[in-house]
Write a protein that holds these residues in place. Structure first.
Motif, PDB file in Angstrom:
ATOM      1  N   GLN A   1       0.813  -1.213   0.000  1.00 37.96           N
ATOM      2  CA  GLN A   1       0.000   0.000   0.000  1.00 37.96           C
ATOM      3  C   GLN A   1       0.850   1.269   0.000  1.00 37.96           C
ATOM      4  O   GLN A   1       0.402   2.327  -0.453  1.00 37.96           O
TER       5      GLN A   1
ATOM      6  N   THR B   1       0.437   5.163  -1.069  1.00 37.95           N
ATOM      7  CA  THR B   1       0.387   6.100   0.054  1.00 37.95           C
ATOM      8  C   THR B   1       1.526   7.110   0.008  1.00 37.95           C
ATOM      9  O   THR B   1       1.326   8.299   0.302  1.00 37.95           O
TER      10      THR B   1
ATOM     11  N   PRO C   1      -9.466   5.652   0.237  1.00 36.27           N
ATOM     12  CA  PRO C   1      -9.427   5.054   1.580  1.00 36.27           C
ATOM     13  C   PRO C   1     -10.757   5.135   2.322  1.00 36.27           C
ATOM     14  O   PRO C   1     -11.104   4.220   3.080  1.00 36.27           O
TER      15      PRO C   1
ATOM     16  N   TYR D   1      -2.614  10.349   6.027  1.00 36.79           N
ATOM     17  CA  TYR D   1      -2.069   9.094   6.559  1.00 36.79           C
ATOM     18  C   TYR D   1      -3.131   8.337   7.352  1.00 36.79           C
ATOM     19  O   TYR D   1      -3.304   7.121   7.188  1.00 36.79           O
TER      20      TYR D   1
ATOM     21  N   THR E   1      -5.637   6.774   4.904  1.00 35.71           N
ATOM     22  CA  THR E   1      -5.118   5.602   4.191  1.00 35.71           C
ATOM     23  C   THR E   1      -5.014   4.395   5.122  1.00 35.71           C
ATOM     24  O   THR E   1      -5.277   3.257   4.700  1.00 35.71           O
ATOM     25  N   GLN E   2      -4.668   4.631   6.376  1.00 36.73           N
ATOM     26  CA  GLN E   2      -4.620   3.532   7.335  1.00 36.73           C
ATOM     27  C   GLN E   2      -6.016   3.001   7.641  1.00 36.73           C
ATOM     28  O   GLN E   2      -6.212   1.789   7.809  1.00 36.73           O
TER      29      GLN E   2
ATOM     30  N   THR F   1      -7.167  11.926  -2.954  1.00 35.59           N
ATOM     31  CA  THR F   1      -6.464  11.081  -1.997  1.00 35.59           C
ATOM     32  C   THR F   1      -7.411  10.468  -0.964  1.00 35.59           C
ATOM     33  O   THR F   1      -7.276   9.302  -0.591  1.00 35.59           O
TER      34      THR F   1
END
Length: 487
Positions: free
Chosen positions: A68, A72, A431, A234, A237-238, A427
């Motif tokens: 990923q 990312t 996610p 971040y 995305t997590q 972005t």
């Protein structure tokens, strides 16, 4: 008699400044072509590696958990540094920033294609993201300052939006084709000749653009907004990879929100803020960027959802799934061409609402997708085509709204905010929808579970589009914006 002569002279002198909004000169056509090619290439980079990730992992030895980071690493730097580089462009000159960023993109793409280890490839992806963060606001600023406010700028923004959105779709198609037919490395190499052509042509045709008064860099503001966006992206995305309740997702989101809150406090107390509160207080800037954020969150994440559906439910190959999005790409191009005409004949607000309603209805229609190929494609293809048209009406309307009524000195800031909305929206979308699919499918990977998860996520997607329509109708309806100012 003299009064009559003066009046007639002033009358004959007026058409001169009105001519550019109606017709493109030869130089402006070349300027537009250079900027559009660059923006298309930048948009392609957001999606071109999506279907190539497994091949890259096998080729360079990425573990499944670290795969990923190929996406990312790019997303973090592209979204996190956009506003910061937008202001740096104001300081150094937007032309210099644009050409330098495109050169960096070409070099980093070459390095990524030649990478022999995960570390080299990730470093190349970070550099690609930084180049995107610098080139996007600089290119958009050069476009808005080169084309006077009015019909000509609306046409330029329409073409820019169409190619930008089509580029994201084309990336999925191109990535699948290059990976299947050649190698994943060509998903990097393809940028090199395009970047070289832009770097060679741009210095001769693009004029330098920067404010007459050189602004000071608001370092505390720049650090907090960049750190806040990095942490927020971040965390998202997590959440998409591991779920909303994981420690990394929650801590990233919390740190991001704290830093962004600190940024707004700083901006109210510094002499020359990175984002003046008076600019954010403009209704067209604040709500225009909100609508842009929602537009990019929804349509780009829909490509991800339908990729899951086509491959994991209907069993399409990556190449076949990517080719299916050609219809969506055609819709975005047509929408980009129609948007300036719709704005000119009605208003920006009308285009925003009509486009949002069309996108919402088309997205909601996808809730009826089943598990049989023929019937599903008969619904998916026209729905994505119409949804692409609607989404482009919103995107062009957002660009016109968020950059109108501002002097050239503030165009760097306005386009920096618009670019940030674009980058963060692209972005954030995947996610967010990935986390919805994971939660709705309870982590199962069967075709039935993924179909259920995708259906729930499509419903969320349609609701977000409808939210944008409601916000536009509520907060932008006080002015009819006959000249294309949806403020």
């Amino acid at each position: 008699m003299s009064t009559t002569k003066v009046a007639s002279r002033s009358t004959t002198a007026r058409p001169a400044p009105e001519t550019p909004p109606e017709h493109l000169t030869g130089r402006l056509k070349v300027v537009l072509a250079v900027l559009l090619v660059a923006q298309f290439m930048l948009a392609v980079d957001f999606s071109i590696l999506n279907v190539a990730l497994p091949a890259i992992g096998d080729g360079l030895g990425f573990s499944l958990s670290n795969l990923q980071w190929i996406a990312t690493a790019f997303a973090l730097s592209a979204a996190g540094f956009t506003l910061f580089f937008g202001r740096i462009g104001d300081l150094l000159g937007r032309k210099k920033m644009f050409i330098g960023a495109i050169a960096l993109l070409g070099l980093s793409s070459l390095a990524g294609g030649l990478a022999t280890s995960p570390g080299i490839l990730l470093a190349a992806r970070v550099a690609q993201g930084l180049a995107t963060a610098a080139a996007t606001p600089a290119g958009l600023s050069l476009l808005t300052t080169a084309f006077p406010e009015g019909p000509l700028r609306q046409k330029a923004l329409g073409a820019n939006g169409a190619l930008m959105s089509a580029g994201f779709t084309a990336g999925a198609i191109l990535g699948g084709a290059l990976t299947d037919l050649l190698s994943w490395r060509w998903a990097f190499f393809i940028n090199v000749p395009v970047a070289l052509a832009v770097v060679v042509v741009a210095p001769a045709v693009i004029k330098e653009s920067k404010p007459t008064e050189r602004p000071r860099l608001d370092l505390p503001g720049a650090l907090t907004v960049t750190g806040g966006l990095l942490a927020l992206v971040y965390g998202l995305t997590q959440a998409g990879a591991h779920g909303w309740t994981t420690t990394t997702a929650l801590s990233g989101l919390a740190v991001g929100l704290i830093l962004l809150a600190a940024f707004f406090v700083i901006e109210r107390n510094v002499t020359q803020p990175l984002v003046p509160p008076a600019t954010l207080a403009r209704r067209n800037v604040a709500w225009g960027n909100t609508l842009g954020l929602l537009a990019f969150v929804t349509e780009t994440s829909l490509v991800y959802l339908l990729t899951l559906y086509l491959q994991d439910t209907l069993g399409f190959s990556p190449l076949a799934a990517g080719a299916t999005f050609g219809v969506l790409g055609a819709g975005t191009v047509i929408g980009g061409l129609l948007a300036p005409k719709a704005i000119a004949r009605t208003s920006t607000l009308t285009a925003l609402i009509a486009g949002g309603l069309l996108q919402a209805v088309a997205t909601a229609a996808l809730l009826l997708l089943g598990t049989t190929t023929g019937a599903s494609l008969a619904l998916l293809l026209p729905a994505t085509f119409l949804g692409g048209i609607g989404n482009m009406l919103v995107i062009v309307g957002f660009m016109v709204t968020a950059t109108s009524g501002l002097p050239d000195a503030e165009q760097g800031l306005a386009t920096g905010l618009a670019s940030m909305s674009q980058q963060v929206g692209i972005t954030m979308g995947t996610p967010i929808m990935s986390a919805v699919v994971t939660a709705a499918s309870s982590g199962a990977v069967t075709a039935t579970a993924i179909h259920h998860g995708v259906t729930i996520a499509i419903a969320v997607n349609a609701a977000l589009v409808l939210l944008g329509v409601i916000l536009a109708a509520t907060f932008l309806r006080t002015r009819k914006a006959r000249q294309g100012l949806g403020a």
